[in-house]
Scaffold this active site. Structure first.
Site, short mmCIF file in Angstrom:
data_model
loop_
_atom_site.label_atom_id
_atom_site.label_comp_id
_atom_site.label_asym_id
_atom_site.label_seq_id
_atom_site.Cartn_x
_atom_site.Cartn_y
_atom_site.Cartn_z
N ASN A 106 -37.58 132.26 -18.64
CA ASN A 106 -38.16 132.21 -19.99
C ASN A 106 -38.65 133.61 -20.36
OD1 ASN A 106 -37.91 129.35 -20.30
ND2 ASN A 106 -39.65 129.08 -18.94
N HIS A 134 -40.04 136.07 -13.66
CA HIS A 134 -39.76 135.06 -12.63
C HIS A 134 -38.60 134.19 -13.07
CE1 HIS A 134 -42.68 133.30 -15.43
NE2 HIS A 134 -42.07 132.14 -15.21
#
Ligand code: 5GP
Ligand code: ZN
Length: 114
Positions: free
Chosen positions: A88, A101
């Site tokens: 994201n 991440h």
């Protein structure tokens, strides 16, 4: 590296996480709020706020991240059944933690992306 970054703190061992793979550059740990039977977070240990923030000259870190994805999905037995890897980036994607991440989701059929 911002002092308040929660994933930097996990990488340094200052706050606990269920680590499943670690090497010099990358750490993989279990997501605290799993959205699937297997829900892992893969981080480069070096702090980048988002995918947008990796300098061109440091894009090799992505090969290290995906090397860890290959290794841990095989080790946990979800490589063949299948899994989703997603990242994201910023507001519209719902990024909450601003340390780059990658999510690994697996262990059940995941459906199609909405
Ligand atoms: P995103 O930023 O991609 O929207 O999601 C961040 C993810 O990190 C969430 O799935 C959330 O559950 C997970 N997360 C947030 N804080 C922690 C934490 O302190 N420990 C662990 N293991 N996961 C966390
Ligand atoms: Zn960080």
């Amino acid at each position: 590296m911002p002092d308040e970054c929660i994933f930097c703190k996990i990488a340094k061992g200052d706050i606990p996480a269920e680590k499943v793979l670690e090497n010099e550059d990358v750490l993989v740990f279990k997501d605290i709020h799993p959205a699937a039977p297997t829900h892992l977070i893969v981080i480069p240990k070096k702090h980048y706020a988002t995918l947008n923030d990796i300098p061109q000259g440091e894009l090799a870190v992505l090969a290290k991240v995906f090397g860890a994805v290959q290794e841990i999905t095989k080790k946990l037995g979800i490589a063949e059944s299948g899994y989703r890897t997603l990242v994201n980036t910023n507001r519209y994607a719902g990024q909450i933690v601003f340390h780059l991440h990658f999510h690994i989701l697996g262990g059940r059929p995941l459906g199609t992306m909405g």
